[in-house]
Design a protein around this motif. Structure first.
Motif, PDB file in Angstrom:
ATOM      1  N   ILE A  28       0.830  -1.210   0.000  1.00 51.76           N
ATOM      2  CA  ILE A  28       0.000   0.000   0.000  1.00 51.76           C
ATOM      3  C   ILE A  28       0.861   1.256   0.000  1.00 51.76           C
ATOM      4  O   ILE A  28       0.467   2.286  -0.556  1.00 51.76           O
ATOM      5  CB  ILE A  28      -0.988  -0.006   1.194  1.00 51.76           C
ATOM      6  N   SER A  29       2.064   1.201   0.572  1.00 51.75           N
ATOM      7  CA  SER A  29       2.935   2.386   0.572  1.00 51.75           C
ATOM      8  C   SER A  29       3.347   2.759  -0.847  1.00 51.75           C
ATOM      9  O   SER A  29       3.401   3.940  -1.199  1.00 51.75           O
ATOM     10  CB  SER A  29       4.174   2.149   1.446  1.00 51.75           C
ATOM     11  N   ILE A  30       3.617   1.753  -1.685  1.00 52.77           N
ATOM     12  CA  ILE A  30       3.973   2.009  -3.085  1.00 52.77           C
ATOM     13  C   ILE A  30       2.778   2.597  -3.832  1.00 52.77           C
ATOM     14  O   ILE A  30       2.914   3.557  -4.593  1.00 52.77           O
ATOM     15  CB  ILE A  30       4.464   0.713  -3.757  1.00 52.77           C
ATOM     16  N   ILE A  31       1.595   2.044  -3.601  1.00 50.55           N
ATOM     17  CA  ILE A  31       0.393   2.539  -4.266  1.00 50.55           C
ATOM     18  C   ILE A  31       0.125   3.994  -3.888  1.00 50.55           C
ATOM     19  O   ILE A  31      -0.174   4.831  -4.750  1.00 50.55           O
ATOM     20  CB  ILE A  31      -0.814   1.644  -3.912  1.00 50.55           C
ATOM     21  N   CYS A  32       0.267   4.308  -2.592  1.00 57.52           N
ATOM     22  CA  CYS A  32       0.013   5.689  -2.135  1.00 57.52           C
ATOM     23  C   CYS A  32       1.036   6.657  -2.727  1.00 57.52           C
ATOM     24  O   CYS A  32       0.678   7.763  -3.159  1.00 57.52           O
ATOM     25  CB  CYS A  32       0.039   5.745  -0.613  1.00 57.52           C
ATOM     26  N   THR A  33       2.305   6.241  -2.761  1.00 54.81           N
ATOM     27  CA  THR A  33       3.339   7.100  -3.353  1.00 54.81           C
ATOM     28  C   THR A  33       3.061   7.318  -4.833  1.00 54.81           C
ATOM     29  O   THR A  33       3.125   8.446  -5.339  1.00 54.81           O
ATOM     30  CB  THR A  33       4.734   6.473  -3.174  1.00 54.81           C
ATOM     31  N   LEU A  56      13.089   4.139  -4.897  1.00 55.53           N
ATOM     32  CA  LEU A  56      13.245   4.464  -6.316  1.00 55.53           C
ATOM     33  C   LEU A  56      12.152   5.436  -6.774  1.00 55.53           C
ATOM     34  O   LEU A  56      12.423   6.358  -7.556  1.00 55.53           O
ATOM     35  CB  LEU A  56      13.227   3.184  -7.158  1.00 55.53           C
ATOM     36  N   LEU A  57      10.941   5.233  -6.280  1.00 55.83           N
ATOM     37  CA  LEU A  57       9.862   6.171  -6.624  1.00 55.83           C
ATOM     38  C   LEU A  57      10.128   7.558  -6.053  1.00 55.83           C
ATOM     39  O   LEU A  57       9.799   8.571  -6.677  1.00 55.83           O
ATOM     40  CB  LEU A  57       8.518   5.642  -6.119  1.00 55.83           C
ATOM     41  N   SER A  58      10.742   7.622  -4.869  1.00 58.36           N
ATOM     42  CA  SER A  58      11.063   8.934  -4.289  1.00 58.36           C
ATOM     43  C   SER A  58      12.092   9.662  -5.153  1.00 58.36           C
ATOM     44  O   SER A  58      12.059  10.892  -5.280  1.00 58.36           O
ATOM     45  CB  SER A  58      11.575   8.779  -2.852  1.00 58.36           C
ATOM     46  N   LEU A  59      13.010   8.906  -5.773  1.00 67.87           N
ATOM     47  CA  LEU A  59      13.970   9.521  -6.700  1.00 67.87           C
ATOM     48  C   LEU A  59      13.251  10.042  -7.942  1.00 67.87           C
ATOM     49  O   LEU A  59      13.575  11.110  -8.461  1.00 67.87           O
ATOM     50  CB  LEU A  59      15.051   8.517  -7.092  1.00 67.87           C
ATOM     51  N   GLY A  60      12.263   9.269  -8.419  1.00 68.24           N
ATOM     52  CA  GLY A  60      11.463   9.720  -9.552  1.00 68.24           C
ATOM     53  C   GLY A  60      10.693  10.989  -9.229  1.00 68.24           C
ATOM     54  O   GLY A  60      10.556  11.885 -10.072  1.00 68.24           O
ATOM     55  N   TRP A  61      10.213  11.097  -8.016  1.00 70.95           N
ATOM     56  CA  TRP A  61       9.503  12.294  -7.565  1.00 70.95           C
ATOM     57  C   TRP A  61      10.438  13.502  -7.619  1.00 70.95           C
ATOM     58  O   TRP A  61      10.087  14.555  -8.122  1.00 70.95           O
ATOM     59  CB  TRP A  61       9.003  12.073  -6.137  1.00 70.95           C
ATOM     60  N   ARG A  62      11.664  13.316  -7.111  1.00 69.73           N
ATOM     61  CA  ARG A  62      12.643  14.407  -7.145  1.00 69.73           C
ATOM     62  C   ARG A  62      12.966  14.815  -8.580  1.00 69.73           C
ATOM     63  O   ARG A  62      13.153  15.992  -8.880  1.00 69.73           O
ATOM     64  CB  ARG A  62      13.929  13.991  -6.424  1.00 69.73           C
ATOM     65  N   TYR A  63      13.033  13.815  -9.456  1.00 70.61           N
ATOM     66  CA  TYR A  63      13.302  14.086 -10.863  1.00 70.61           C
ATOM     67  C   TYR A  63      12.210  14.976 -11.454  1.00 70.61           C
ATOM     68  O   TYR A  63      12.489  15.957 -12.152  1.00 70.61           O
ATOM     69  CB  TYR A  63      13.398  12.766 -11.630  1.00 70.61           C
ATOM     70  N   LEU A  64      10.957  14.651 -11.176  1.00 70.05           N
ATOM     71  CA  LEU A  64       9.844  15.439 -11.704  1.00 70.05           C
ATOM     72  C   LEU A  64       9.790  16.835 -11.080  1.00 70.05           C
ATOM     73  O   LEU A  64       9.266  17.762 -11.687  1.00 70.05           O
ATOM     74  CB  LEU A  64       8.517  14.710 -11.466  1.00 70.05           C
ATOM     75  N   GLN A  65      10.346  16.992  -9.894  1.00 65.21           N
ATOM     76  CA  GLN A  65      10.403  18.300  -9.249  1.00 65.21           C
ATOM     77  C   GLN A  65      11.544  19.161  -9.785  1.00 65.21           C
ATOM     78  O   GLN A  65      11.690  20.301  -9.381  1.00 65.21           O
ATOM     79  CB  GLN A  65      10.552  18.132  -7.731  1.00 65.21           C
ATOM     80  N   GLY A  66      12.359  18.600 -10.680  1.00 73.22           N
ATOM     81  CA  GLY A  66      13.399  19.396 -11.323  1.00 73.22           C
ATOM     82  C   GLY A  66      14.815  18.963 -11.036  1.00 73.22           C
ATOM     83  O   GLY A  66      15.761  19.537 -11.573  1.00 73.22           O
ATOM     84  N   MET A  67      15.002  17.953 -10.208  1.00 67.32           N
ATOM     85  CA  MET A  67      16.352  17.479  -9.896  1.00 67.32           C
ATOM     86  C   MET A  67      16.758  16.455 -10.954  1.00 67.32           C
ATOM     87  O   MET A  67      16.497  15.264 -10.827  1.00 67.32           O
ATOM     88  CB  MET A  67      16.387  16.859  -8.495  1.00 67.32           C
ATOM     89  N   LYS A  68      17.360  16.925 -12.034  1.00 76.01           N
ATOM     90  CA  LYS A  68      17.590  16.080 -13.210  1.00 76.01           C
ATOM     91  C   LYS A  68      18.854  15.232 -13.123  1.00 76.01           C
ATOM     92  O   LYS A  68      18.980  14.235 -13.811  1.00 76.01           O
ATOM     93  CB  LYS A  68      17.655  16.941 -14.476  1.00 76.01           C
ATOM     94  N   SER A  69      19.813  15.626 -12.300  1.00 74.68           N
ATOM     95  CA  SER A  69      21.081  14.896 -12.229  1.00 74.68           C
ATOM     96  C   SER A  69      21.187  14.174 -10.894  1.00 74.68           C
ATOM     97  O   SER A  69      21.343  14.804  -9.852  1.00 74.68           O
ATOM     98  CB  SER A  69      22.252  15.869 -12.403  1.00 74.68           C
TER      99      SER A  69
END
Length: 200
Positions: A62-67, A150-163
């Motif tokens: 459920i934590s993955i689904i909520c994220t 890994l999803l939290s890294l994807g979230w950061r990527y979408l927030q503008g942290m590209k590298s």
């Protein structure tokens, strides 16, 4: 419509499908004609969702689904690092193998590389099947926790942290080699109308 329920136990299995290490498996079948539904723990709270994938039923925490939902709600898409490797938690390996890892290599945790994509960035960095890897960041000891990370890294990527990079400590248990590698991350972004779990 009638509610059909099954009682069973979740197994944090070795299984992985198409680089999806976050799957858990249940030891009972989904009722005939059913597509899945919530997984409710003994305390009454929803702990995951079960659905049919391939020959059996799989569970997503459920934590993955909520994220996933929160990212989708904010960005109308989901990003995830390309991490084409199937892992198995050392904690879930057989007793004899865990004992060998502990006595011969002083390894008491981490993740065993079960399969790695040909010509992938990790393969080029020298990671091989049978290696044991540790994530440098504190990101949990179970595969669903790794998926959350890994999803939290994807979230950061979408927030503008590209590298971003992923630092891994790699143990080659066939030899004395132990080294830290740095994996520059690429991201797969899914913005389709239907949310799909995929690795580009």
């Amino acid at each position: 419509m009638s509610l059909v329920a099954r009682r069973g136990a979740i197994t944090w299995s070795d299984g992985s499908l198409m680089w999806r290490n976050h799957y858990m498996f249940v030891d009972c079948d989904v009722p005939e004609g059913g597509e899945g539904g919530p997984v409710v723990g003994t305390g009454g709270s929803t702990i995951g969702m079960v659905y049919i994938d391939g020959p059996g039923a799989v569970i997503i925490s459920i934590s993955i689904i909520c994220t996933f939902f929160e990212i989708w709600k904010q960005f109308s898409c989901v990003a995830r690092p390309v991490f084409e490797v199937d892992l198995k938690s050392v904690e879930l390996a057989g007793v004899l193998f865990r004992e060998e890892l502990s006595l011969k290599h002083n390894i008491n945790g981490g993740f065993i590389v079960e399969r790695i994509a040909d010509d992938s960035a990790l393969e080029h960095l020298g990671v091989r099947r049978g290696d044991v890897i540790f994530f440098e960041d504190e990101c949990g000891t179970t595969l669903p926790e790794i998926e959350d990370y890994l999803l939290s890294l994807g979230w950061r990527y979408l927030q503008g942290m590209k590298s971003m990079v992923l630092k891994l400590l790699v143990h080659d248990i066939e030899g004395p080699c132990k080294e830290t590698i740095t994996l520059p991350l690429e991201f797969s972004v899914d913005s389709g109308k239907v949310a799909r779990w995929r690795m580009a």
